[in-house]
Design an enzyme around this catalytic site. Structure first.
Site, PDB file in Angstrom:
ATOM      1  N   PHE A  75     -16.059  -0.185  -3.627  1.00  0.00           N
ATOM      2  CA  PHE A  75     -15.264   0.917  -4.178  1.00  0.00           C
ATOM      3  C   PHE A  75     -16.075   2.208  -4.261  1.00  0.00           C
ATOM      4  CE2 PHE A  75     -11.145  -0.504  -4.749  1.00  0.00           C
ATOM      5  CZ  PHE A  75     -10.413   0.255  -5.649  1.00  0.00           C
ATOM      6  N   GLY A  76     -16.999   2.382  -3.312  1.00  0.00           N
ATOM      7  CA  GLY A  76     -17.809   3.597  -3.265  1.00  0.00           C
ATOM      8  C   GLY A  76     -19.130   3.494  -3.992  1.00  0.00           C
ATOM      9  N   LYS A 133     -23.365   7.515  -4.566  1.00  0.00           N
ATOM     10  CA  LYS A 133     -22.945   8.768  -5.190  1.00  0.00           C
ATOM     11  C   LYS A 133     -22.844   8.677  -6.707  1.00  0.00           C
ATOM     12  CE  LYS A 133     -18.094   7.758  -3.993  1.00  0.00           C
ATOM     13  NZ  LYS A 133     -16.984   8.183  -3.112  1.00  0.00           N
ATOM     14  N   TYR A 185       0.833  -1.208   0.000  1.00  0.00           N
ATOM     15  CA  TYR A 185       0.000   0.000   0.000  1.00  0.00           C
ATOM     16  C   TYR A 185       0.864   1.252   0.000  1.00  0.00           C
ATOM     17  CZ  TYR A 185      -4.090  -2.805   1.393  1.00  0.00           C
ATOM     18  OH  TYR A 185      -5.105  -3.712   1.449  1.00  0.00           O
ATOM     19  N   LEU A 212     -21.610   1.618  -3.400  1.00  0.00           N
ATOM     20  CA  LEU A 212     -22.727   1.480  -2.469  1.00  0.00           C
ATOM     21  C   LEU A 212     -22.890   2.663  -1.523  1.00  0.00           C
ATOM     22  CD1 LEU A 212     -22.369  -2.329  -1.746  1.00  0.00           C
ATOM     23  CD2 LEU A 212     -24.324  -1.210  -2.839  1.00  0.00           C
ATOM     24  N   THR A 213     -22.230   3.770  -1.827  1.00  0.00           N
ATOM     25  CA  THR A 213     -22.570   5.017  -1.136  1.00  0.00           C
ATOM     26  C   THR A 213     -23.719   5.720  -1.841  1.00  0.00           C
ATOM     27  OG1 THR A 213     -21.042   6.365  -2.445  1.00  0.00           O
ATOM     28  CG2 THR A 213     -20.167   5.321  -0.433  1.00  0.00           C
ATOM     29  N   SER A 219     -13.779  -3.980   0.932  1.00  0.00           N
ATOM     30  CA  SER A 219     -14.652  -3.375  -0.089  1.00  0.00           C
ATOM     31  C   SER A 219     -16.130  -3.546   0.245  1.00  0.00           C
ATOM     32  CB  SER A 219     -14.354  -3.940  -1.474  1.00  0.00           C
ATOM     33  OG  SER A 219     -13.106  -3.514  -1.946  1.00  0.00           O
TER      34      SER A 219
END
Length: 345
Positions: free
Chosen positions: A237-238, A243, A53, A240-241, A233
């Site tokens: 990777f976002g 947006k 990372y 399920l927000t 996850s």
């Protein structure tokens, strides 16, 4: 915060785990420190990282996340308050900068542990995980297994013997797997049982409303063998927000920054997300709250690894620990799963 124990240990960990792979690219050192301060303040005592990372892996940023965690340990003096997990990278032709031999040989494991300890500015790692298998198998968005000639020879006993030597040295306390299959988990459990070697405590695999494939096979292994899932996850990777529901462009989002991670970009993922969002709104929840609560309350999940690029996102993610989904909501979720099953592999 709700807490549990790392399987087969007496180590108390939070049901929410702070994922840190954004530290070093999407988040600066100061922002990473602020996230760790806030998480610990809210009772999150379990942090997860990896030698490769920040993500995506690049030579210029390799090891940056561990270094940021290390400077926070030095500045805060709170190493003893944190249960720390990190990982050794498996074979990857695109990461020769990590080490010459991307395998799990004794020399590679020794080198990786020592480098991680140096970057993290600590003497020990609580949970040391194999980031992905040496053998070729279905992972990272591959739905089915295909037999491949990868020249891999079963060395699982040798890996466990090497890890055992570092447990005895006090450099690592417990071990886990990541991106692993039911067969892989059972092989490690078999070797540890018959050779009196360290037993895997956890497996870190993707799990979310968009990817419930872990329930097929792996969940039974976890529940019958007392291995905990560290779900990564959980927000796809976002996706399920919510947006991305209106097709807007979000240039700083992970999906747009890193198009190579495309498993959550299918039409089916979009359609399923819309249906899940309708369920959440109907029940007075945000899609983020419902998505994270669904993962956290599964019996086979030991801890839910959340990640954020802003403190506002982090606050909402951690607050999801107080959301409990009713049987009725679970039933509605399962109805969507039946119509659009696992759109993200």
């Amino acid at each position: 915060m709700k807490h549990t124990t790392l399987p087969n240990t007496d180590i108390k960990i939070s049901k929410i785990c702070l994922g840190t792979m954004t530290f070093g690219q999407q988040n600066s050192e100061a922002e990473g420190h602020a996230q760790m301060d806030y998480a610990l303040e809210k009772g999150v005592n379990f942090f997860d990282t990896a030698e490769m990372y920040s993500v995506p892996g690049r030579k210029e940023t390799y090891g940056s996340t561990e270094r940021i965690i290390g400077t926070w340990f030095k500045k805060s003096g709170k190493r003893e308050e944190v249960v720390l997990a990190t990982k050794i990278a498996g074979p990857s032709p695109g990461m020769p900068y990590i080490r010459e031999n991307m395998d799990f040989s004794p020399a590679s494991i020794a080198l990786s542990i020592d480098k991680s300890l140096t970057r993290l500015q600590t003497d020990y790692i609580d949970l040391y995980q194999l980031h992905w298998p040496e053998r070729k198998t279905n992972m990272f968005g591959q739905r089915g297994f295909k037999v491949q000639d990868d020249a891999w020879e079963d060395n699982i006993q040798n890996i466990l013997e090497t890890l055992d030597s570092f447990v005895k040295q006090g450099k690592i306390n417990h071990i886990g797997l990541s991106n692993e299959t039911p067969w892989g988990m059972m092989r490690f459990l078999e070797e540890s049982k018959y050779h009196n070697l360290p037993r895997i405590a956890t497996v870190q695999n993707p799990y979310s409303l968009l990817s419930r494939l872990f329930e097929v096979g792996s969940s039974e292994v976890c529940m019958r063998e007392n291995v905990g899932l560290l779900a990564y996850s959980p927000l796809g990777f976002g996706r399920l927000t919510g947006k991305f529901l209106n097709g807007e462009s979000l240039p700083k989002s992970r999906i747009e920054l890193f198009p190579q991670f495309a498993r959550y970009n299918s039409t089916q993922c979009t359609e399923a997300t819309k249906l899940y969002n309708e369920i959440a709104l109907k029940n007075g929840l945000s899609l983020t709250e419902m998505s994270l609560a669904f993962v956290t309350q599964q019996a086979f999940v030991t801890s839910n690894i959340i990640g954020a690029t802003t403190i506002e996102q982090l606050k909402e993610n951690i607050a999801s620990i107080d959301v409990v989904l009713s049987d009725e909501i679970i039933g509605e979720i399962n109805a969507v799963q039946a119509v659009i099953p696992d759109p993200a592999p």
